[in-house]
Design an enzyme around this catalytic site. Structure first.
Site, mmCIF file in Angstrom:
data_model
loop_
_atom_site.group_PDB
_atom_site.id
_atom_site.type_symbol
_atom_site.label_atom_id
_atom_site.label_comp_id
_atom_site.label_asym_id
_atom_site.label_seq_id
_atom_site.Cartn_x
_atom_site.Cartn_y
_atom_site.Cartn_z
ATOM 1 C CE LYS A 1 -0.137 -6.581 4.656
ATOM 2 N NZ LYS A 1 -0.019 -5.891 3.381
ATOM 3 N NE ARG B 1 -6.378 -7.144 1.773
ATOM 4 C CZ ARG B 1 -5.267 -7.866 1.835
ATOM 5 N NH1 ARG B 1 -4.937 -8.481 2.933
ATOM 6 N NH2 ARG B 1 -4.508 -7.950 0.787
ATOM 7 N NE ARG C 1 4.453 -10.981 -3.042
ATOM 8 C CZ ARG C 1 3.501 -10.380 -2.317
ATOM 9 N NH1 ARG C 1 3.778 -9.899 -1.128
ATOM 10 N NH2 ARG C 1 2.300 -10.230 -2.818
ATOM 11 N NE ARG D 1 0.585 -13.721 -3.329
ATOM 12 C CZ ARG D 1 0.256 -12.847 -2.378
ATOM 13 N NH1 ARG D 1 0.942 -12.822 -1.254
ATOM 14 N NH2 ARG D 1 -0.727 -12.014 -2.542
ATOM 15 N NE ARG E 1 -2.668 -8.597 -4.031
ATOM 16 C CZ ARG E 1 -1.675 -8.985 -4.846
ATOM 17 N NH1 ARG E 1 -1.892 -9.166 -6.123
ATOM 18 N NH2 ARG E 1 -0.478 -9.183 -4.363
#
Ligand code: ADP
Ligand code: ZN
Length: 226
Positions: free
Chosen positions: A17, A93, A130, A162, A173
């Site tokens: 995204k 969301r 990531r 992160r 998540r």
């Protein structure tokens, strides 16, 4: 001049995204509004909102709707989004957020909701690798790092993993995505605003697919822009 657009991109964590929204923002000359980036900026600046949001974010939980909505309402009231539109990344969301957004955007509403589809096995692989710039939020990965030593190509910031990209927070998540966000796909489909786009392949291939469906939907429907 290319007309603006009011777009939402849905997709699970790691679906791409963020990467695609940056590209759509350049292509259609519209602001990229990422609630994750806005929240991370608030955490960094240690605002009251940031302090409140941080404990939810680090655990992979959703930040309460009330906080999100007041933050987003302020952003959507600014001139750039009123004039050109936006691409929303990470919002809505939940069904509560989607309904509140429709109310905020009335009477003009949305142009299109894009569901970026990627299998869970692939997003798990992408999330493990990531890395992100702490200053500007640009995404990198172990496979595609910045040119120099984990220093951001765009702004010179530090590129790190992160804090919520731990295995437990990622799993939480993804579970929440299935439970809270996946139902939005049929919700938007029911009002004829959804298109599904395959999110596998190179970033360029995915961008081409999205631009094609957005442009196609503009041709087939009369969309009014200011
Ligand atoms: P990801 O898609 O990997 O979860 P984001 O950067 O979009 O990453 O969001 C990071 C965190 O910010 C989320 O886990 C959540 O805590 C919070 N957040 C972002 N957007 C929302 C939202 N619309 N509603 C509630 N919480 C949100
Ligand atoms: Zn940067």
């Amino acid at each position: 001049m290319i007309p603006g657009a009011r777009l939402i991109v849905l997709g699970k964590q790691g679906a791409g995204k963020g990467t695609q929204c940056v590209r759509l923002s350049h292509h259609y000359v519209i602001p990229h509004i990422s609630t994750g980036d806005m929240l991370r900026a608030a955490v960094k600046q240690q605002t009251e909102l940031g302090r409140e949001a941080k404990r939810y974010m680090d655990a992979g939980e959703l930040v309460p709707d009330g906080l999100l909505l007041s933050m987003l309402e302020g952003r959507l009231a600014q001139d750039d989004t009123r004039g050109r539109g936006f691409v929303l990344d990470g919002f809505p969301r939940t069904t509560v957020q989607a309904e509140a957004l429709d109310a905020l955007l009335a009477p003009r509403g949305l142009d299109l909701v894009i569901d970026l589809e990627v299998p869970t096995s692939l997003v798990l692989e992408r999330l493990a690798g990531r890395r992100v710039c702490v200053d500007c939020g640009t995404n990198y990965s172990v496979a595609a790092p910045p040119k120099v030593d984990w220093i951001c190509d765009v702004c010179g910031g530090e590129v790190v993993q992160r804090p919520d990209d731990t295995e437990a927070a990622i799993q939480r998540r993804l579970d929440l995505y299935e439970k809270e966000t996946a139902p939005l796909v049929s919700w938007y489909e029911g009002s004829n605003r959804l298109v599904r786009v395959e999110g596998t392949g190179t970033p360029d291939e995915v961008t081409d697919r999205i631009v094609r469906v957005v442009d196609e939907s503009r041709r087939t429907k009369v969309v009014e822009h200011p």
